[in-house]
Structures are given as structure tokens and as C-alpha cells.
Motif scaffolding. Structure first.
Motif: not given
Length: 421
Positions: A370-389
Motif C-alpha cells: 500500500i505504499g506510494f506506487a501501489s494501486d491499493e491503500n488502507a487507512m485509519i481516519v481520525f476526527f477532531a474532538d468537536q465532531y464526536h466521531m
């Protein structure tokens, strides 16, 4: 320009072929439509079969060819009414003067003329005829009637004809016709997205790719970013109804359909373009670019000649683009990216707070899959506290799929922000 084939993969086209030497172009047209992802079924008149065989179209389309109105075998499966209902578009190419006259008069004495009356799908005709027959008053009357009835007439090209004449009447090239069909369905999809899409009406600015920091006229400092994630996000945002501007460093990627692309090289240039777009109006700013942290203090005017075993170059810190935008008075919804090789979540969460972002997506670029040249990816998403998500873990998938999930996350956060307290 690149198109999103998911728009056309579910679209069904009846390609009707009538009698004329241009019928050979229709075989190429089937191939081009299939390349764009369309499901194509072919209808042939008796005149068309005198120029090219149904077997050719069956091999190219992958479906049996429809030739007869009263065909017992066909009626047991897909009859002419079912075929008329099946289509998202009826394209007649080439369209002879004879079929234009039948359509204009409402005759229904063969399969194609019956389909024309029975379908609710848009009808396009691409006439191909002798230049004198095209100019004949009767032909022009028929064309006027068809236009008034809502038929889209694709104007013929001018040039030498099989009969030896020169003038209007040549069927446009298959590549041009296929491209027009592709554009039609994308515009149709766009109209829906602009009204009902997750980001309908939003103005999105995305930075993508690497930056290049010059050392001298032939050398520079850069990184391994290919821009694939940013370009996938640009396409996904556009598909969600947004007006998208893509500020891109040097990459070898086609601009996504409908996206405005601004090409830059250095971090300073990328920041300048970003600030200008902010002044013009920006609702969402997505910083996927891998911006060089440092640049050369003094760029050599001429190529530095090799001299000795060492070369000392003084570097100074580049501005932090996403943090700079986040500090502006007219601050858009800010999305950052963190490409890390260790302590992924810890560093990403720190950047979210330190740079005052609304959302950050992080990934491990040390992984080859999943590096720079890959066609695939995997991610973790964080939100700011005010969104309560809660954080979201996006499992390994194509960058197009990841981009769609990120668009959904952005939309959810914006909607959460707009909820009354």
C-alpha cells in the motif's frame, strides 16, 4: 482526461446498423463502446447484412444479434418490446436515408423501426449517406421532424465518399461517437450528483503528488509520491457533486473528468495556488500532497559541476501548507494526510491537533502493498474532538474505493457539524 468507468458499467446500449458501406465502422464502434464499459446489443437491418455479417457483431458484443421482427426464437427470450425496454440508449450508426424516413413517418415494418416507436430511451442517429442524398429536401425535412421529436442527430463529417463524391455525408469516426456517448452519460450522472450527491454544491480543493525543490537547473529534491490517492479523491469528490480543483505536483496521471487541474512544481508554488483558491472560495481543503519539508536555501543559477567527494547544500524549512490554510480566517473544512513508516496512529493524532485539522487520514507507506506506487491503500481516519466521531479503519482496497469511503467520512463529519446542539 480520464473517465470513471463505473458510470458506464451499468449502461445498456442498442447499436442499430443499417445498410451502407459505413457499416464496417460500426464493428469498431462496438469495440470502443465495450472498452468504455457499456453493455452493447446489436440490431441489424437486412441492408446492413449485405455489407457485414451478424457473426462479426456477435463476436464483438458477446451477444446474439437481433435481425428479425417476427423471430420465434427471439420472442421466446428477449422480444422487440423487451429489447426496447432494456436499452438506456438507442444509437443508429450508420443511419441510412431510408431509416430516417421511416422514423420520421412512424413506420414500423421491421425490427429497428418498431424499436424506435417502442423505446423510451434517448435515440441518437448518425447519418451516413451520399452528399447529394444528404442535401435532398426530403432528407432535410425528415431530419427536422426527428429533431422536433427529440431525436439527437449527430452531424456527418465532410470528405471523400465511397461513391467518389466529396461533401457532407460521412459517418463520424467510431472513436468520436463512443466518446460522445461516454460524455452524455457522464453529464447525466453529473446532473444527478450536483443535486443529490454527498458533496453537492461544495467547492473542494485538493493538493496531490510530490513537490520538487530545485538544487540547480537539472537537479532537485523530491519524494516517491505518485499522486494516485489525490487523483482518486478528486474523481470521487467530483462524482459526489463537488466542484473540484486539483493542485498537482509533477505526476504522470491523466486529469480526472470534470476536474480543474493546476500544475505546480515547488512547495511555494503549491502554497501560492492554494491561497488563491482559498480567496476564490473553498468549502473543503484536502491535503494529500507529499510536500517536501525542506528546500535549498540558494538555487544555483547553473548546473553544479562535480568537484570532490562531497557536496554541501544548505536547506531551509518549507511552509506547512495544510497548517497555513487551517489558520486562515475564512477556514474551510480541513482534511490532512499522514504518510508514516512507524507509530502511525500516534503521529497522525498529534498532527490532527497540532495543525488544527478537522480530519486526518493516515497510512503506513513502509508497506510495499500500500505504499506510494501501489494501486491499493488502507487507512485509519481520525476526527477532531468537536465532531464526536469514532476513528474509522478503512481496510485494504483500491485507492478508488478508499477515496469513496473518505468522501463518505467527510460528508458525515460536515453533516455532524451542521447538527443543532
Amino acid at each position: 482526461m480520464s473517465f470513471d468507468l463505473s458510470v458506464t458499467s451499468s449502461k445498456k446500449i442498442i447499436l442499430a446498423v443499417t445498410g451502407g458501406i459505413a457499416a464496417y465502422k460500426s464493428a469498431i464502434l462496438v469495440r470502443r463502446l465495450k472498452d468504455f464499459g457499456f453493455d452493447v446489443r446489436v440490431v441489424m437491418t437486412r441492408g446492413a447484412q449485405a455489407f457485414i455479417t451478424p457473426l462479426t457483431f456477435q463476436a464483438l458484443s458477446g451477444h446474439p444479434v437481433h435481425t428479425e421482427l417476427l423471430d420465434a426464437e427471439a420472442e421466446s427470450g428477449m422480444g422487440h418490446i423487451e429489447l426496447a425496454r432494456w436499452a438506456d440508449l438507442l444509437l443508429v450508426a450508420p443511419a441510412s436515408c431510408d431509416i430516417l424516413a421511416k422514423f420520421a413517418c412512424g413506420l414500423a415494418d421491421d425490427l429497428l423501426s418498431t424499436l424506435y416507436l417502442a423505446t423510451n430511451a434517448p435515440v441518437w442517429v448518425a447519418p451516413a449517406t451520399n452528399q447529394q442524398m444528404w442535401a435532398a429536401p426530403a432528407t432535410q425535412r425528415n431530419l427536422k421532424t426527428l429533431v422536433e421529436d427529440g431525436v439527437h442527430v449527430i452531424m456527418p463529417a465532410s470528405g471523400s465518399q465511397a461513391c467518389g463524391d466529396v461533401g457532407l455525408g460521412r459517418m463520424p469516426e467510431p472513436e468520436d461517437l463512443a466518446y460522445q456517448v461516454m460524455e452524455y452519460f457522464h453529464k447525466q450522472q453529473r446532473a444527478i450528483a450536483e443535486k443529490f450527491g454527498l458533496l453537492a454544491g461544495k467547492r473542494v480543493v485538493i493538493t496531490a503528488g510530490p513537490t520538487r525543490e530545485a538544487i540547480d537547473p537539472v537537479r532537485y529534491i523530491s519524494n516517491h509520491s505518485t499522486g494516485k490517492m489525490g487523483f482518486a479523491l478528486a474523481a470521487a469528490c467530483y462524482a459526489a457533486g463537488a466542484k473540484v480543483t486539483l493542485i498537482s505536483g509533477p505526476v504522470s496521471l491523466d486529469t480526472p473528468n470534470g476536474v480543474k487541474r493546476l500544475k505546480v512544481s515547488s512547495a511555494i508554488q503549491m502554497l501560492d495556488e492554494s491561497m488563491q483558491m482559498l480567496d476564490k472560495g473553498c468549502d473543503i481543503f484536502i491535503a494529500t500532497a507529499a510536500v517536501a519539508d525542506y528546500r535549498v536555501a540558494e538555487v544555483a543559477e547553473h548546473k553544479i559541476k562535480k568537484a570532490g567527494d562531497e557536496l554541501a547544500v544548505s536547506l531551509i524549512k518549507n511552509p506547512d501548507i495544510v497548517a497555513t490554510i487551517a489558520q486562515q480566517e475564512k477556514r474551510p473544512f480541513m482534511v490532512g494526510f499522514a504518510a508514516e513508516t512507524r507509530n502511525i496512529e500516534e503521529y497522525a493524532a498529534g498532527k490532527l491537533v497540532a495543525k488544527k485539522l478537522d480530519m486526518i487520514a493516515c497510512n503506513d507507506v513502509s508497506r510495499a502493498d500500500i505504499g506510494f506506487a501501489s494501486d491499493e491503500n488502507a487507512m485509519i481516519v481520525f476526527f477532531a474532538d468537536q465532531y464526536h466521531m469514532e476513528k474509522r479503519e478503512l481496510e485494504k482496497a483500491s485507492k478508488q474505493d478508499i477515496a469513496q469511503q473518505l468522501v463518505e467520512a467527510i460528508s458525515d463529519a460536515i453533516n455532524q457539524e451542521q447538527q443543532p446542539v
